[in-house]
Design a protein around this motif. Structure first.
Motif, PDB file in Angstrom:
ATOM      1  N   ILE A 163       1.744  -7.655  -2.158  1.00 28.18           N
ATOM      2  CA  ILE A 163       2.362  -6.839  -3.206  1.00 28.18           C
ATOM      3  C   ILE A 163       1.654  -7.056  -4.538  1.00 28.18           C
ATOM      4  O   ILE A 163       1.375  -6.106  -5.278  1.00 28.18           O
ATOM      5  CB  ILE A 163       3.870  -7.173  -3.296  1.00 28.18           C
ATOM      6  N   ILE A 164       1.345  -8.319  -4.840  1.00 30.17           N
ATOM      7  CA  ILE A 164       0.643  -8.632  -6.088  1.00 30.17           C
ATOM      8  C   ILE A 164      -0.755  -8.011  -6.088  1.00 30.17           C
ATOM      9  O   ILE A 164      -1.200  -7.409  -7.071  1.00 30.17           O
ATOM     10  CB  ILE A 164       0.547 -10.157  -6.277  1.00 30.17           C
ATOM     11  N   GLY A 165      -1.463  -8.159  -4.965  1.00 27.30           N
ATOM     12  CA  GLY A 165      -2.803  -7.604  -4.871  1.00 27.30           C
ATOM     13  C   GLY A 165      -2.812  -6.090  -4.976  1.00 27.30           C
ATOM     14  O   GLY A 165      -3.711  -5.508  -5.614  1.00 27.30           O
ATOM     15  N   ASP A 166      -1.818  -5.446  -4.388  1.00 24.68           N
ATOM     16  CA  ASP A 166      -1.732  -3.980  -4.462  1.00 24.68           C
ATOM     17  C   ASP A 166      -1.507  -3.527  -5.896  1.00 24.68           C
ATOM     18  O   ASP A 166      -2.049  -2.504  -6.341  1.00 24.68           O
ATOM     19  CB  ASP A 166      -0.587  -3.504  -3.558  1.00 24.68           C
ATOM     20  N   TYR A 167      -0.739  -4.310  -6.649  1.00 26.65           N
ATOM     21  CA  TYR A 167      -0.553  -3.990  -8.065  1.00 26.65           C
ATOM     22  C   TYR A 167      -1.846  -4.215  -8.843  1.00 26.65           C
ATOM     23  O   TYR A 167      -2.263  -3.368  -9.646  1.00 26.65           O
ATOM     24  CB  TYR A 167       0.565  -4.846  -8.648  1.00 26.65           C
ATOM     25  N   VAL A 188      -4.987  -4.219  -7.873  1.00 25.51           N
ATOM     26  CA  VAL A 188      -6.081  -3.316  -7.529  1.00 25.51           C
ATOM     27  C   VAL A 188      -5.718  -1.848  -7.756  1.00 25.51           C
ATOM     28  O   VAL A 188      -6.501  -1.077  -8.327  1.00 25.51           O
ATOM     29  CB  VAL A 188      -6.511  -3.531  -6.063  1.00 25.51           C
ATOM     30  N   ASN A 189      -4.500  -1.481  -7.328  1.00 28.41           N
ATOM     31  CA  ASN A 189      -4.133  -0.062  -7.299  1.00 28.41           C
ATOM     32  C   ASN A 189      -3.051   0.338  -8.288  1.00 28.41           C
ATOM     33  O   ASN A 189      -2.716   1.514  -8.393  1.00 28.41           O
ATOM     34  CB  ASN A 189      -3.680   0.319  -5.884  1.00 28.41           C
ATOM     35  N   GLY A 190      -2.495  -0.650  -8.996  1.00 31.48           N
ATOM     36  CA  GLY A 190      -1.424  -0.335  -9.941  1.00 31.48           C
ATOM     37  C   GLY A 190      -0.119   0.026  -9.272  1.00 31.48           C
ATOM     38  O   GLY A 190       0.775   0.606  -9.902  1.00 31.48           O
TER      39      GLY A 190
END
Length: 409
Positions: free
Chosen positions: A387-391, A393-395
């Motif tokens: 979830i953190i990585g998706d935020y 990288v992708n916002g």
């Protein structure tokens, strides 16, 4: 001694020491019986009653409404101290503090006044949300229905942590029209049956078992739509877990240091004449304490983010509130795996400082790993890094709430 004097760092506010002084004698008494309760599986009924009588459950309630007006960071720090004494009790009160958080976010009116008066009087709430077996993600099998001239609920819940100690139970259910609702019933109402059948290997004294509702009368005034609950709820409930873990870390540090200081026997191939003079042993003790210190510092940082989300709720700017909620959830997620790893490692390292006698059951040292491992299983941590990585990288904004059960077809 203040938190600073104990080298755990400053509290979250100038008035924190004054606030904590009211409860520290109670925490001290709770700690004295923690191992005995664990070994005999004695529920902390008397200890929770004492905290209720001292107003601990009203910490977040504003002073004008009979509480202490504690901020979320002040609450989190107090929960760390309580968890250092007995983490079972913090976990048993988690549902109550979540319920109170919803109350303090309500606008002034009959509902808020009614619940604020109850909380100020020392009444506490348990929770009944999770369903097991054939439970679905998108609906509760516990339902509200009409009977005679009133409303009742029927259903079975599990993981109803703290409800056995509570005056009220906060229940998630399906409403008359199939909508998700939240309601409260009295713990001692006819048809409410709370059973201490929790069989997990950790947090064994939280009474996190089964609650059954059979034609339990419901006051229509206490039914609200699920989506009306406070938006930063997932982050708030998680900060209670994180504070509990940080408190376990402090207990590990304190008990390990005491055991090393008292130890008489030592090894012929050791680096010093005694455990307390062995630099290798002292290095491990220091590492454990550093883990506990960092865990507590992280918890207070996260608590500040959740406090900002709470304050944004009253500012009248919907976009700013949405951003604050998202940041609170992200900061919580970023902290979860780090705090968990710190405390789980500390709970294992402690045995490297002592001999085989440390694994004997009367010492109760195994409870720290069992409790920390159980707490960190409640909200699966494997998803947090994604979830953190998706935020990053992708916002992609984080999900605020989630449910467990069978996925919709």
């Amino acid at each position: 001694m203040s938190q600073i004097d104990l080298a755990w760092g400053a509290g979250p506010s100038p008035r924190y020491e004054e606030l904590a002084a009211r409860f520290r004698p109670l925490f001290s008494e709770i700690a004295k019986g923690a191992i005995a309760r664990e070994l005999s599986r004695t529920l902390p009924v008397d200890e929770i009653r004492t905290l209720k009588q001292a107003g601990f459950g009203a910490l977040r309630l504003p002073e004008a409404e009979g509480g202490f007006g504690a901020s979320i960071p002040e609450l989190a720090n107090l929960l760390i101290e309580l968890s250092e004494a007995d983490s079972n009790i913090t976990q048993a009160l988690r549902g109550h503090f979540g319920f109170v958080e919803d109350v303090v976010g309500k606008p002034q009116g009959d509902s808020r006044k009614r619940w604020a008066q109850r909380i100020a009087a020392g009444e506490i709430a348990g929770n009944a949300w999770t369903e097991i077996g054939d439970a679905k993600q998108d609906a509760f099998s516990t339902r509200v229905s009409r009977k005679n001239d009133g409303l009742v609920i029927n259903g079975t819940k599990y993981y109803t942590t703290g409800s056995l100690f509570a005056d009220w139970i906060d229940v998630g259910a399906t409403g008359l029209e199939g909508e998700g609702v939240v309601l409260q019933v009295r713990r001692d109402d006819p048809g409410v049956d709370v059973v201490d059948d929790w069989d997990g290997f950790g947090q064994t004294l939280t009474a996190s078992g089964t609650t059954t509702f059979t034609d339990v009368a419901v006051d229509p005034k206490d039914i609200v739509a699920d989506q009306e609950k406070f938006r930063y709820g997932a982050a708030f409930y998680q900060i209670v877990h994180l504070a509990t873990l940080a408190g376990i870390g402090r207990a590990i540090a304190d008990e390990t240091a005491a055991a090393v200081g008292a130890r008489k026997r030592h090894y012929s191939n050791a680096a010093g004449p005694s455990s307390r003079e062995d630099p290798q042993v002292l290095q491990v003790v220091g590492r454990i304490r550093s883990h506990a210190y960092c865990a507590g510092a992280i918890v207070l940082q996260v608590a500040a983010a959740i406090e900002r989300a709470y304050q944004a709720h009253f500012a009248g700017d919907a976009d700013a509130e949405e951003r604050a909620n998202a940041i609170a959830e992200l900061e919580t997620s970023q902290a979860l795996n780090v705090v968990t790893n710190l405390v789980l490692e500390a709970s294992t390292l402690l045995f490297d400082t002592l001999g085989a006698s440390a694994v004997k059951k009367p010492a109760g040292l195994d409870r720290h790993w069992r409790n920390a491992r159980t707490l960190s299983s409640h909200n699966p941590r494997i998803y947090k890094d994604r979830i953190i990585g998706d935020y990053a990288v992708n916002g992609t904004p984080p999900p605020y709430q989630w449910r467990i059960g069978k996925a919709p077809s």
